[in-house]
Design an enzyme around this catalytic site. Structure first.
Site, PDB file in Angstrom:
ATOM      1  N   LYS A  25       0.687  -1.120   0.002  1.00  0.00           N
ATOM      2  CA  LYS A  25      -0.142  -0.008   0.072  1.00  0.00           C
ATOM      3  C   LYS A  25       0.794   1.183  -0.046  1.00  0.00           C
ATOM      4  O   LYS A  25       0.408   2.087  -0.818  1.00  0.00           O
ATOM      5  CB  LYS A  25      -0.780  -0.010   1.311  1.00  0.00           C
ATOM      6  CG  LYS A  25      -1.938  -1.200   1.335  1.00  0.00           C
ATOM      7  CD  LYS A  25      -2.691  -1.269   2.408  1.00  0.00           C
ATOM      8  CE  LYS A  25      -3.621  -2.396   2.415  1.00  0.00           C
ATOM      9  NZ  LYS A  25      -4.574  -2.631   3.914  1.00  0.00           N
ATOM     10  N   GLY A  28     -13.119  -4.947   4.875  1.00  0.00           N
ATOM     11  CA  GLY A  28     -14.394  -5.499   4.996  1.00  0.00           C
ATOM     12  C   GLY A  28     -15.170  -5.489   3.428  1.00  0.00           C
ATOM     13  O   GLY A  28     -14.944  -4.886   2.774  1.00  0.00           O
TER      14      GLY A  28
END
Length: 588
Positions: free
Chosen positions: A454, A552
């Site tokens: 990331k 999620g």
């Protein structure tokens, strides 16, 4: 998600503010709150603060009025108004819940909390005042304020409603009182038409109208009192459909017709239907008017028999027919990158949440996209539903980025929190795996590889510099034990896995992923579980902070779908431009 610390730069501009209104024509059933939340998220990730004004679900106000008559007969209007407003109050709470599910910080405020005052009849009142400071305060710690339309407070009656279409009036009033740059009325049509498009499919749509012309042309579509209020306050009204790129703009401007919509639905290949893929599929199926689905690529088609779509374990079937858009949510690095590169070379747009594939194969994927002119989008690859890359790209195009640091791994958050409670590392890791925060092979999270992937993309967005994940120094979570974590808590600090980068004086970029304690009042200290946080310092010295859910199903799916809708709007705009008549050239 988005916060600005004005202490660092008192003269810096506030984020833009817009008002979105969702009427019962687009809130027909409970499932529609997900689509409305996606529309709000679109504006939030563009850097706007939002006031979302909502109507009751379709038919609910009529049912309440009928219930009032059945129970109370010809009751006083002031009592009827108390029951009639219930649908709006419930709707505002549901809208805030839908936003929370995708990681958008939302505050639901009732009329009395905002001191939204009205005068006139109990069932057809007019708004007169609002404490805009209450909304401003809420927006300091939230991206969105959700407000019920149609109802207000009254000095004599206590509670009043604003008549049919009153939510339009509330939205315009909020824009006027808060200084919002525009109010966008989300309807079940994509603008104002010269004729009813339900009766005449060839009716012409307006691109722009002045207020008086809009009042005549939009009878039954926009509350007349709302148009008049906008005219008096100079508020621009946009009338648009959910997800639409364009709108009918109502302002002090001459009438102008819009070109016809000509875009066909996009053919979509969805590769992967796990937690995130299933969420993306739900969004796509809700917009069957915009997307046609190829067979969905899964490992075990029988397992997905109840998904409501055709599934396949064959890549050639999933990519059959030359899809316009390939959505990759499989995971892995090399094989997904190979598939995405092939799709881009064939001219298909690609949307992915795969940070490992994009970080490792960044240059080759972008080269394939440039060669064909196809779009490559990967907002969800960093931060899930937290628009980290969008913020950094905006800053890079503006004042420039000096440094950035963030908590970008939910597993690390969870394990370090458990260590602070006295748990052994292995026990904390096992619990993270049991709860689904960590994979069966947790090395990517524990050793910092996930955060480095990331951070590599963050560096690209912030500085335009290549720094491969393998070249970023990393510390393992297991360097911290329970005693260290508890000692830090005792002195007012908490351990976090922090990915950081900064621009050095010689133009190089320094970066690392480290596990270190930060004070409780540090902007990164409060990140818990799947929450991600980022703090960026621009070159003017202003600090920018982002907060949101970084993992999620629903937060990540919301980011993927936002990229998908960007592709769809670009596709529609391109199709429309190709059929637009050429400009008339005047002779010299």
């Amino acid at each position: 998600m988005l916060d600005f610390d004005q202490k660092d730069a008192p003269s810096a501009e506030e984020p833009a503010l817009c008002v979105l209104k969702f009427g019962s024509s687009v809130l027909e059933r409970e499932a529609d709150y997900a689509a409305a939340a996606a529309e709000v998220y679109r504006h939030v990730r563009a850097g706007e603060k939002v006031i979302a004004v909502v109507s009751a679900l379709a038919g609910e106000t009529d049912a309440l009025l009928a219930q009032s008559a059945a129970v109370g007969g010809a009751a006083p209007d002031r009592l009827v108004a108390r029951l009639a407003r219930v649908g709006e109050l419930k709707s505002a709470a549901l809208m805030a819940l839908a936003l929370a599910r995708i990681g958008v910080r939302a505050s639901a405020l009732d009329p009395d909390e905002m001191k939204l005052q009205a005068e006139g009849e109990a069932l057809d009142a007019d708004l007169v005042s609002l404490d805009a400071g209450v909304i401003d305060h809420a927006l300091q710690s939230h991206e969105v304020v959700v407000a019920p339309g149609f109802c207000a407070v009254h000095e004599a009656h206590g509670v009043v409603t604003l008549g049919r279409g009153g939510t339009d009036l509330t939205a315009v009033f909020f824009a006027a009182q808060t200084g919002a740059r525009r109010v966008r009325l989300i309807k079940d049509v994509d603008g104002v038409y010269a004729e009813d498009p339900a009766k005449n499919p060839n009716a012409e749509r307006f691109a722009e109208l002045d207020y008086d012309a809009a009042a005549r042309a939009s009878s039954g579509l926009i509350q007349p009192k709302a148009i008049e209020a906008a005219k008096q306050a100079g508020v621009v009204i946009e009338v648009a459909a959910l997800g639409a790129g364009d709108a009918t703009r109502i302002a002090a401007a001459p009438a102008r017709k819009a070109p016809a919509h000509v875009a066909r639905p996009l053919r979509v290949a969805l590769l992967g239907c796990g937690a995130v893929g299933a969420g993306v599929l739900a969004h796509l199926r809700q917009r069957a008017d915009l997307f046609e689905m190829n067979p969905v690529l899964v490992r075990n088609p029988a397992k997905h028999a109840a998904a409501g779509v055709v599934c396949t374990d064959r890549l050639d079937r999933a990519l059959s027919g030359g899809p316009d858009l390939v959505v990759e949510v499989m995971g892995g690095a090399d094989e997904p990158a190979h598939i995405m590169s092939g799709a881009l070379q064939a001219g298909a747009a690609v949307v992915t949440a795969n940070k490992a594939a994009v970080a490792k194969h960044y240059d080759s994927l972008h080269a394939a996209a440039r060669a064909s002119g196809a779009a490559l989008r990967f907002s969800a690859a960093v931060g899930g539903g937290t628009p980290i890359l969008e913020l950094l790209e905006q800053l890079a195009d503006g004042p420039g980025v000096a440094s950035a640091e963030g908590v970008m791994n939910g597993t690390g958050n969870f394990i370090l929190s458990k260590l602070g409670e006295g748990a052994a590392f292995d026990d904390a890791l096992a619990e993270a795996q049991a709860l689904g925060f960590a994979e069966a092979d947790p090395s990517a999270d524990v050793e910092g590889h996930d955060a480095a992937d990331k951070l590599s993309l963050v560096i690209r967005a912030a500085f335009g510099v290549e720094l491969a994940p393998d070249a970023i120094a990393k510390q393992s979570l297991d360097r911290v034990g329970p005693e260290q974590a508890q000692n830090a808590l005792a002195r007012g600090e908490i351990y976090k896995q922090i990915a950081s980068c900064r621009l050095a004086a010689d133009g190089s970029v320094e970066a690392c992923v480290e596990v270190r304690p930060v004070p409780f009042d540090h902007p990164l200290a409060g990140a818990r579980n799947e929450e991600n946080r980022l703090v960026a310092l621009d070159r003017s010295g202003r600090r920018h902070a982002l907060y949101g859910k970084g993992a999620g199903r629903w937060p990540t799916a919301a980011a993927v779908f936002a990229d998908i809708m960007d592709v769809q709007r670009a596709f529609a705009a391109s199709a429309q431009a190709r059929l637009a008549p050429p400009p008339v050239l005047k002779r010299a």
